[in-house]
Design a protein around this motif. Sequence first.
Motif, short mmCIF file in Angstrom:
data_model
loop_
_atom_site.label_atom_id
_atom_site.label_comp_id
_atom_site.label_asym_id
_atom_site.label_seq_id
_atom_site.Cartn_x
_atom_site.Cartn_y
_atom_site.Cartn_z
N LEU A 40 -13.12 4.67 0.31
CA LEU A 40 -12.02 5.51 0.77
C LEU A 40 -11.72 5.33 2.26
CD1 LEU A 40 -12.64 8.90 -1.07
CD2 LEU A 40 -10.56 7.54 -1.17
N ASN A 41 -12.77 5.30 3.07
CA ASN A 41 -12.58 5.33 4.52
C ASN A 41 -12.52 3.95 5.18
OD1 ASN A 41 -12.61 8.16 4.53
ND2 ASN A 41 -14.82 8.22 4.64
N ILE A 42 -13.03 2.93 4.52
CA ILE A 42 -13.06 1.59 5.12
C ILE A 42 -12.22 0.59 4.32
CG2 ILE A 42 -14.50 -0.32 5.92
CD1 ILE A 42 -14.97 2.26 7.46
N CYS A 43 -12.59 0.39 3.06
CA CYS A 43 -11.94 -0.65 2.25
C CYS A 43 -10.47 -0.32 1.96
CB CYS A 43 -12.70 -0.86 0.94
SG CYS A 43 -14.33 -1.59 1.16
N THR A 44 -10.20 0.94 1.61
CA THR A 44 -8.83 1.31 1.27
C THR A 44 -7.88 1.19 2.46
OG1 THR A 44 -9.58 2.76 -0.51
CG2 THR A 44 -7.37 3.11 0.31
N PRO A 45 -8.23 1.71 3.65
CA PRO A 45 -7.36 1.48 4.80
C PRO A 45 -7.16 -0.01 5.11
CG PRO A 45 -8.87 3.26 5.27
CD PRO A 45 -9.30 2.67 3.97
N ALA A 46 -8.24 -0.80 4.94
CA ALA A 46 -8.11 -2.25 5.16
C ALA A 46 -7.13 -2.85 4.16
CB ALA A 46 -9.48 -2.92 5.03
N THR A 47 -7.19 -2.39 2.91
CA THR A 47 -6.27 -2.87 1.88
C THR A 47 -4.83 -2.49 2.23
OG1 THR A 47 -7.99 -2.66 0.19
CG2 THR A 47 -5.72 -2.81 -0.59
N ILE A 48 -4.65 -1.26 2.73
CA ILE A 48 -3.30 -0.80 3.10
C ILE A 48 -2.74 -1.65 4.23
CG2 ILE A 48 -2.00 1.12 4.10
CD1 ILE A 48 -3.96 3.01 2.68
N ILE A 49 -3.57 -1.89 5.26
CA ILE A 49 -3.11 -2.71 6.39
C ILE A 49 -2.77 -4.11 5.93
CG2 ILE A 49 -3.85 -3.80 8.55
CD1 ILE A 49 -5.44 -1.28 9.17
N ASN A 50 -3.65 -4.69 5.11
CA ASN A 50 -3.42 -6.04 4.61
C ASN A 50 -2.14 -6.12 3.79
OD1 ASN A 50 -4.49 -8.74 4.45
ND2 ASN A 50 -4.95 -8.35 2.30
N MET A 51 -1.90 -5.08 3.01
CA MET A 51 -0.72 -5.02 2.13
C MET A 51 0.56 -4.88 2.95
SD MET A 51 -0.10 -1.89 -0.51
CE MET A 51 0.05 -0.68 0.81
N THR A 52 0.57 -3.95 3.91
CA THR A 52 1.78 -3.69 4.67
C THR A 52 2.08 -4.78 5.70
OG1 THR A 52 0.45 -2.26 6.12
CG2 THR A 52 1.73 -1.19 4.39
N LEU A 53 1.04 -5.45 6.18
CA LEU A 53 1.24 -6.53 7.13
C LEU A 53 2.02 -7.68 6.53
CD1 LEU A 53 -2.13 -6.93 9.09
CD2 LEU A 53 0.09 -6.39 10.06
N LEU A 54 1.75 -7.95 5.25
CA LEU A 54 2.29 -9.15 4.63
C LEU A 54 3.53 -8.91 3.77
CD1 LEU A 54 -1.13 -10.76 3.56
CD2 LEU A 54 0.21 -11.23 5.61
N MET A 55 3.88 -7.62 3.53
CA MET A 55 5.02 -7.36 2.66
C MET A 55 6.34 -7.65 3.40
SD MET A 55 5.62 -3.23 2.49
CE MET A 55 4.20 -2.98 1.47
N GLU A 56 7.34 -8.00 2.60
CA GLU A 56 8.66 -8.25 3.16
C GLU A 56 9.43 -6.94 3.21
OE1 GLU A 56 12.66 -10.95 2.22
OE2 GLU A 56 10.78 -11.33 1.16
N ILE A 57 9.78 -6.48 4.41
CA ILE A 57 10.43 -5.18 4.59
C ILE A 57 11.95 -5.37 4.58
CG2 ILE A 57 10.75 -3.23 6.15
CD1 ILE A 57 7.90 -3.61 7.07
N GLU A 58 12.61 -4.67 3.63
CA GLU A 58 14.06 -4.73 3.50
C GLU A 58 14.59 -3.30 3.42
OE1 GLU A 58 14.22 -8.48 0.55
OE2 GLU A 58 13.95 -6.56 -0.46
N ALA A 59 15.91 -3.18 3.30
CA ALA A 59 16.51 -1.84 3.17
C ALA A 59 15.99 -1.14 1.92
CB ALA A 59 18.03 -1.96 3.12
N GLN A 60 15.82 -1.90 0.83
CA GLN A 60 15.35 -1.33 -0.43
C GLN A 60 13.90 -0.86 -0.34
OE1 GLN A 60 16.77 -2.71 -4.47
NE2 GLN A 60 14.71 -3.54 -4.56
N THR A 61 13.15 -1.43 0.60
CA THR A 61 11.75 -1.05 0.79
C THR A 61 11.63 0.45 1.02
OG1 THR A 61 11.14 -3.20 1.70
CG2 THR A 61 9.71 -1.35 2.23
N PHE A 62 12.41 0.97 1.96
CA PHE A 62 12.32 2.38 2.31
C PHE A 62 12.92 3.26 1.21
CE2 PHE A 62 12.30 0.01 6.30
CZ PHE A 62 11.13 0.49 6.87
N LEU A 63 13.86 2.73 0.45
CA LEU A 63 14.43 3.49 -0.66
C LEU A 63 13.39 3.70 -1.75
CD1 LEU A 63 16.83 4.81 -2.07
CD2 LEU A 63 17.51 2.55 -2.90
#
Length: 316
Positions: A40-63
């Motif tokens: 919860l406190n280590i692996c999951t935040p690391a997964t979130i950072i890894n996921m958000t760093l590499l995702m392609e952010i578009e207008a539909q992303t926030f929708l």
Amino acid sequence: MLSILSPILPMILLIGLGMWCRRSQYFSHHTIAEIKRFLLNICTPATIINMTLLMEIEAQTFLIIALSYIMLCVFLLGGKLLNLIPPLHNTLNPYVCSGTAFMLVGMSLFTIIYGAEHLATFALLGIGHEFFIWTIYYPLFHLDTKGTKITIATFKNLLTSPFIIALVAGMMLNIFGVVEILEANPIGSGILSAITMLSSVATPLLLIALGYGLAFKVDNLKASLKFVFVRFLVVGVLGLLFKFLIIDPLIEPSLVVDLSFYAFLALPLMFTLTLFVEGVVSDEEVEIINGAIGISTIISIILLIILSILIPPAIL
């Protein structure tokens, strides 16, 4: 058929290993609790950072993030409305219906079956989920169960949550193109590799912990099944209505979007609900919640396997 079994078999084997660890007492309950805390406190935040760093952010992303947030609010309201039916009434119904085990179950199982390359859209639903948990779910839970009012400390807890910090940090670093800078630098590249390694550790540990926790008390089975019924009734009915009436008209049609949405609806109860209810309800009710989490997890795994047959990875 063998191609479908390939991504599922490791999942089944690791869950089986966790069950064996419990029966043989290879791990103590304390050890598993520490593993879950590490996840919860280590692996999951690391997964979130890894996921958000590499995702392609578009207008539909926030929708998509906003729609998932609204949908979970609808589920919580649905749980409250269900309490108007006396045989189904329970203070915990809204929280059983709305929170999901996205980070501890959804991310890992989705990645195992469909691979990280198809994770981006599913992850966006999870981002909406995390914001919902810490801005609506958590404060209302304490208001309903403890009579605790929303204070400055509530928002302080929100802002210092490792999930929210990881989400905001990952999104900001992505928007400002920091990934490219880090990848071009040996030290930065090493940091990214370490984050990726921590993310990869989460999946096997999670499945072992899942298997370890799949234990039920027969005396509480009926009450646990009642919670499971309430959850899948609300999520199934309101979730499908929300998709057809709200999401489909607003989001560009895509098989990956449909897959991500259905996988999200199939997820079990939020595992950390156990931590929330301790000290709030009786020990028996805590056991009932634990049983509901275990049963809904088994159902979730079955639903995801069925989903992988209906929408196999090969056609994405």
